[in-house]
Scaffold this motif. Structure first.
Motif, PDB file in Angstrom:
ATOM      1  N   UNK A  23      18.344  11.178 -43.372  1.00  0.00           N
ATOM      2  CA  UNK A  23      17.963  11.081 -44.778  1.00  0.00           C
ATOM      3  C   UNK A  23      16.527  10.583 -44.879  1.00  0.00           C
ATOM      4  N   UNK A  24      15.791  11.030 -45.911  1.00  0.00           N
ATOM      5  CA  UNK A  24      14.398  10.606 -46.024  1.00  0.00           C
ATOM      6  C   UNK A  24      14.279   9.094 -46.132  1.00  0.00           C
ATOM      7  N   UNK A  25      13.194   8.585 -45.570  1.00  0.00           N
ATOM      8  CA  UNK A  25      12.934   7.144 -45.661  1.00  0.00           C
ATOM      9  C   UNK A  25      12.682   6.770 -47.109  1.00  0.00           C
ATOM     10  N   UNK A  26      12.698   5.473 -47.360  1.00  0.00           N
ATOM     11  CA  UNK A  26      12.417   5.032 -48.727  1.00  0.00           C
ATOM     12  C   UNK A  26      11.005   5.472 -49.102  1.00  0.00           C
ATOM     13  N   UNK A  27      10.825   5.970 -50.311  1.00  0.00           N
ATOM     14  CA  UNK A  27       9.493   6.424 -50.729  1.00  0.00           C
ATOM     15  C   UNK A  27       8.453   5.317 -50.570  1.00  0.00           C
ATOM     16  N   UNK A  28       7.253   5.664 -50.114  1.00  0.00           N
ATOM     17  CA  UNK A  28       6.231   4.647 -49.876  1.00  0.00           C
ATOM     18  C   UNK A  28       5.825   3.858 -51.115  1.00  0.00           C
ATOM     19  N   UNK A  29       5.956   4.462 -52.291  1.00  0.00           N
ATOM     20  CA  UNK A  29       5.548   3.762 -53.513  1.00  0.00           C
ATOM     21  C   UNK A  29       6.740   3.214 -54.300  1.00  0.00           C
ATOM     22  N   UNK A 168       8.906  10.530 -59.839  1.00  0.00           N
ATOM     23  CA  UNK A 168      10.274  11.040 -59.940  1.00  0.00           C
ATOM     24  C   UNK A 168      10.542  11.577 -61.343  1.00  0.00           C
ATOM     25  N   UNK A 169      11.682  12.267 -61.525  1.00  0.00           N
ATOM     26  CA  UNK A 169      12.043  12.748 -62.857  1.00  0.00           C
ATOM     27  C   UNK A 169      12.188  11.638 -63.900  1.00  0.00           C
ATOM     28  N   UNK A 170      12.408  10.413 -63.451  1.00  0.00           N
ATOM     29  CA  UNK A 170      12.491   9.295 -64.402  1.00  0.00           C
ATOM     30  C   UNK A 170      11.149   8.586 -64.548  1.00  0.00           C
ATOM     31  N   UNK A 171      10.121   9.091 -63.868  1.00  0.00           N
ATOM     32  CA  UNK A 171       8.776   8.542 -64.018  1.00  0.00           C
ATOM     33  C   UNK A 171       8.406   7.457 -63.041  1.00  0.00           C
ATOM     34  N   UNK A 172       9.248   7.222 -62.017  1.00  0.00           N
ATOM     35  CA  UNK A 172       8.942   6.192 -61.018  1.00  0.00           C
ATOM     36  C   UNK A 172       8.038   6.775 -59.927  1.00  0.00           C
ATOM     37  N   UNK A 173       7.075   5.980 -59.422  1.00  0.00           N
ATOM     38  CA  UNK A 173       6.213   6.499 -58.365  1.00  0.00           C
ATOM     39  C   UNK A 173       6.974   6.697 -57.051  1.00  0.00           C
ATOM     40  N   UNK A 174       6.698   7.810 -56.386  1.00  0.00           N
ATOM     41  CA  UNK A 174       7.370   8.133 -55.127  1.00  0.00           C
ATOM     42  C   UNK A 174       6.407   8.012 -53.948  1.00  0.00           C
ATOM     43  N   UNK A 175       5.319   8.789 -53.993  1.00  0.00           N
ATOM     44  CA  UNK A 175       4.416   8.829 -52.833  1.00  0.00           C
ATOM     45  C   UNK A 175       3.064   9.391 -53.215  1.00  0.00           C
ATOM     46  N   UNK A 189       4.545  17.782 -48.001  1.00  0.00           N
ATOM     47  CA  UNK A 189       4.874  16.484 -48.586  1.00  0.00           C
ATOM     48  C   UNK A 189       5.745  16.645 -49.831  1.00  0.00           C
ATOM     49  N   UNK A 190       5.485  17.664 -50.617  1.00  0.00           N
ATOM     50  CA  UNK A 190       6.325  17.909 -51.795  1.00  0.00           C
ATOM     51  C   UNK A 190       7.759  18.230 -51.360  1.00  0.00           C
ATOM     52  N   UNK A 191       7.898  19.037 -50.309  1.00  0.00           N
ATOM     53  CA  UNK A 191       9.227  19.383 -49.812  1.00  0.00           C
ATOM     54  C   UNK A 191       9.989  18.161 -49.333  1.00  0.00           C
ATOM     55  N   UNK A 192       9.256  17.189 -48.833  1.00  0.00           N
ATOM     56  CA  UNK A 192       9.909  15.974 -48.338  1.00  0.00           C
ATOM     57  C   UNK A 192      10.550  15.178 -49.461  1.00  0.00           C
ATOM     58  N   UNK A 193       9.922  15.194 -50.647  1.00  0.00           N
ATOM     59  CA  UNK A 193      10.375  14.289 -51.706  1.00  0.00           C
ATOM     60  C   UNK A 193      11.027  14.988 -52.902  1.00  0.00           C
ATOM     61  N   UNK A 194      10.691  16.242 -53.149  1.00  0.00           N
ATOM     62  CA  UNK A 194      11.238  16.936 -54.328  1.00  0.00           C
ATOM     63  C   UNK A 194      12.532  17.630 -53.942  1.00  0.00           C
ATOM     64  N   UNK A 195      13.602  17.311 -54.636  1.00  0.00           N
ATOM     65  CA  UNK A 195      14.891  17.933 -54.309  1.00  0.00           C
ATOM     66  C   UNK A 195      15.525  18.547 -55.538  1.00  0.00           C
TER      67      UNK A 195
END
Length: 195
Positions: A23-29, A168-175, A189-195
């Motif tokens: 599973x992806x690591x916790x987002x850096x931001x 994120x879709x809720x407006x939280x910073x991801x990376x 990088x988008x593929x890593x975080x956008x699902x």
């Protein structure tokens, strides 16, 4: 012999399933205080707010249309990465909106921003606003900018932070997204975080 092969096949399938990508690591931001609601002006002259993009991933880049080199290069890479994502993973691209926010409201009118963003991709949402609106938005997004000295002909450069950030879709910073590394890096990088 068949039961042995069947057992071996079952073990291999189980091992393969366990060896799938972790599973992806916790987002850096994750947990960073970046972003927040704003009121800016869209290329059609209408008010646009952060909540208008609720439910969508948002890739946000701050720059300016009169930038001679860095901003056009970065936005071109952003557009290339987004286009590649549309081709390789249309569902992910559909869940994402790329946004360009001007830090030069004196020159970047809605028409100028529309022309600039549109030159790279019809999918990029271009935003500008009053100097006060832009300054307040930049502060919320932890973006530094300052107007440089004017030249004799009245031109000037803008000094500013160079970054694109995925939310994120809720407006939280991801990376942060490496728009300076080319379109393929942006897509990866988008593929890593956008699902």
């Amino acid at each position: 012999m068949r039961p042995i092969f069947a057992s071996a096949a079952a073990i291999l399938l189980t091992a393969t399933a366990c060896a799938e990508a972790p599973p992806p690591a916790e987002p850096p931001l994750a947990g960073a205080s970046i972003g927040g609601d704003f009121t800016l002006t869209g290329t059609d002259g209408a008010d646009v707010s952060w909540t208008d993009f609720e439910g969508k991933y948002r890739l946000v880049y701050f720059g300016y249309a009169f930038c001679p080199d860095i901003c056009p290069n970065d936005v071109a890479n952003l557009a290339r990465g987004y286009k590649a994502l549309k081709e390789s993973d249309p569902a992910a691209a559909q869940a994402l909106v790329p946004i360009f926010i001007s830090i030069d409201p004196e020159r970047d009118t809605p028409d100028v921003v529309a022309e600039f963003a549109g030159a790279f991709s019809p999918d990029i949402v271009g935003l500008t606003g009053t100097p006060e609106q832009v300054a307040a938005t930049a502060k919320k997004f932890a973006v530094y900018f300052a107007k440089g000295e004017e030249t004799p002909d009245g031109g000037y450069l803008m000094d500013h932070s160079r970054s694109a950030i995925l939310f994120s879709p809720s407006g939280e910073p991801i990376a942060p997204i490496s728009v300076d590394q080319g379109g393929k890096a942006v897509e990866a990088e988008l593929k890593q975080w956008v699902s």
